[in-house]
Design an enzyme around this catalytic site. Structure first.
Site, short mmCIF file in Angstrom:
data_model
loop_
_atom_site.label_atom_id
_atom_site.label_comp_id
_atom_site.label_asym_id
_atom_site.label_seq_id
_atom_site.Cartn_x
_atom_site.Cartn_y
_atom_site.Cartn_z
N HIS A 125 10.20 -12.16 11.24
CA HIS A 125 10.65 -12.13 9.84
C HIS A 125 10.91 -13.50 9.25
O HIS A 125 11.14 -13.60 8.04
CB HIS A 125 11.88 -11.23 9.72
CG HIS A 125 11.54 -9.79 9.97
ND1 HIS A 125 11.51 -9.26 11.24
CD2 HIS A 125 11.15 -8.81 9.13
CE1 HIS A 125 11.13 -7.99 11.17
NE2 HIS A 125 10.91 -7.69 9.91
N GLU B 129 0.82 -1.22 0.00
CA GLU B 129 0.00 0.00 0.00
C GLU B 129 0.85 1.28 0.00
O GLU B 129 0.50 2.26 -0.65
CB GLU B 129 -0.97 0.02 1.19
CG GLU B 129 -0.29 -0.28 2.51
CD GLU B 129 -1.12 0.09 3.74
OE1 GLU B 129 -0.95 -0.57 4.77
OE2 GLU B 129 -1.91 1.05 3.68
N ASP C 248 0.92 -9.75 3.95
CA ASP C 248 -0.31 -9.53 4.73
C ASP C 248 -1.59 -9.80 3.93
O ASP C 248 -2.66 -9.94 4.52
CB ASP C 248 -0.36 -8.08 5.23
CG ASP C 248 0.72 -7.79 6.26
OD1 ASP C 248 1.42 -8.73 6.68
OD2 ASP C 248 0.87 -6.62 6.64
N ARG D 291 -0.48 -6.43 10.47
CA ARG D 291 -0.57 -5.14 11.15
C ARG D 291 -2.02 -4.70 11.32
O ARG D 291 -2.46 -4.40 12.43
CB ARG D 291 0.16 -4.13 10.28
CG ARG D 291 0.45 -2.81 10.90
CD ARG D 291 0.97 -1.86 9.83
NE ARG D 291 2.34 -2.14 9.43
CZ ARG D 291 3.41 -1.74 10.11
NH1 ARG D 291 3.26 -1.09 11.22
NH2 ARG D 291 4.62 -2.00 9.66
#
Ligand code: F6P
Length: 341
Positions: free
Chosen positions: A271, A103, A127, A171
């Site tokens: 990660h 994004e 995500d 997130r």
């Protein structure tokens, strides 16, 4: 044409597969040449380039990370950023850009395109939270890594009669938690879209112990307790204003132990979910995105992003593609809840 390629934002398995497909078709079918920009928008901002031809993309299909490097550089946070980009593109005789990102990276692409820079976007994020595409590559690999971790944690949780809490990335959207939690048979899945009640989580934990099995809780890093505040690692913001998330699993560890007396341990996958070789699905999707992105550039169809709809790759306006975040709908979360406790 001479085409610049960049990868921005958090890295993601499959980035190299996109780069390879863009260059192989662009060179082999259309006769275009390429220049790689290093580290996302930092490359065009500073004129930092790397040679990018068929030889440079040999053997990179199964490699994780990105041969171009990545960063969260925001040219709109830099003095004269967009003007510098335009100057550097002209100096390198670059006619068009392919920006591979999520994004934030694509948000910059939207603004640059509105200011006359010819750019095509390719969606990337583990995500899976871009609304214009059914899937982003990297997500499937992350889900497989998280699922394998959950499978492994089940056996040690059973041995020690412990609550094991697995923190996965996500997130604003709980896609990785939802898919890996369902695939791995989690006893509770906590996602950012639905604030949770810690007492209910404890009740699920006890219900699981009552069946003589040990509970596994999968929690997305962005999940929050009802009436609670986001747990953050250090409050630092990146160039796009995002806070670094970390710590919800360890908060749950303390809360669950305090309320139930059970031995609870947290594992943060972090990660690991972004590293290593992409899954077959991600290589397939990333390759197809690359093939369609170079088609769009060749046809001069700028300001678009390639997107997966069913099994078809379509082009959608970049501005639309980055407008809404794709979050987990209530009905999908309800399906998962059948297995809670
Ligand atoms: O956007 C992808 C992502 O992996 C998120 O899931 C996560 O919150 C973030 O990047 C982590 O960013 P960084 O690697 O910069 O810590």
């Amino acid at each position: 044409m001479r085409i610049g390629v960049l990868t921005g934002g958090g890295d993601c398995p499959g980035l190299n597969a996109v780069i390879r497909a863009v260059v192989r078709k662009g060179d082999g079918v259309y006769g275009h040449s390429f220049v790689g920009y290093r580290d996302g928008w930092r490359g065009p901002l500073t004129g930092d380039t790397v040679p990018l031809d068929v030889q440079a993309v040999r053997g990179i299909l199964p490699r994780g990370g990105t041969i171009l490097g990545s960063s969260r550089t925001n040219p709109y946070a830099a003095v004269d950023g967009p003007a510098l980009i335009r100057e550097n593109l002209a100096a390198a005789e670059v006619d068009a850009l392919i920006a591979i990102g999520g994004e934030d990276t694509l948000g910059v692409a939207v603004r640059l395109h509105a200011e006359g820079v010819p750019v095509v976007g390719v969606p990337k994020t583990i995500d899976n939270d871009l609304s214009a595409t059914d899937y982003t590559f990297g997500f499937d690999t992350a889900v497989n890594i998280a699922t394998e971790a959950i499978d492994r944690l089940h056996t040690t949780a059973e041995s020690h009669h412990r609550v094991l809490i697995v923190e996965v990335m996500g997130r604003h959207a709980g896609w990785i938690a939802l898919h890996s939690g369902m695939a791995g048979g989690a006893n509770v899945i906590l996602i950012p879209e639905r604030p949770f009640d810690v007492d209910k989580v404890c009740a699920f934990v006890e219900a699981r112990f009552a069946t003589h099995y040990a509970p596994i809780i999968v929690v997305a890093e962005g999940a929050t307790p009802i009436a609670g505040t986001m747990v953050t690692k250090d409050g630092e913001l990146d160039a796009f204003g995002h806070v670094r998330l970390h710590g919800i699993a360890s908060m749950l560890e303390t809360e669950i132990h305090g309320r139930t007396g059970r031995d609870a341990r947290a594992t943060v996958l972090g990660h690991l979910q972004r590293g290593g070789t992409p899954s077959a699905f991600d290589r397939w999707l990333a390759t197809r995105f690359g093939l369609h992105a170079i088609d769009a550039v060749h046809e001069g169809d700028f300001g678009v992003m390639v997107a997966l709809h069913g099994t078809r790759i379509d082009r959608v306006p970049l501005a639309e593609a980055t407008r809404d975040l794709k979050t987990v709908p209530e009905e999908l979360y309800q399906e998962a809840q059948i297995f809670f406790g």
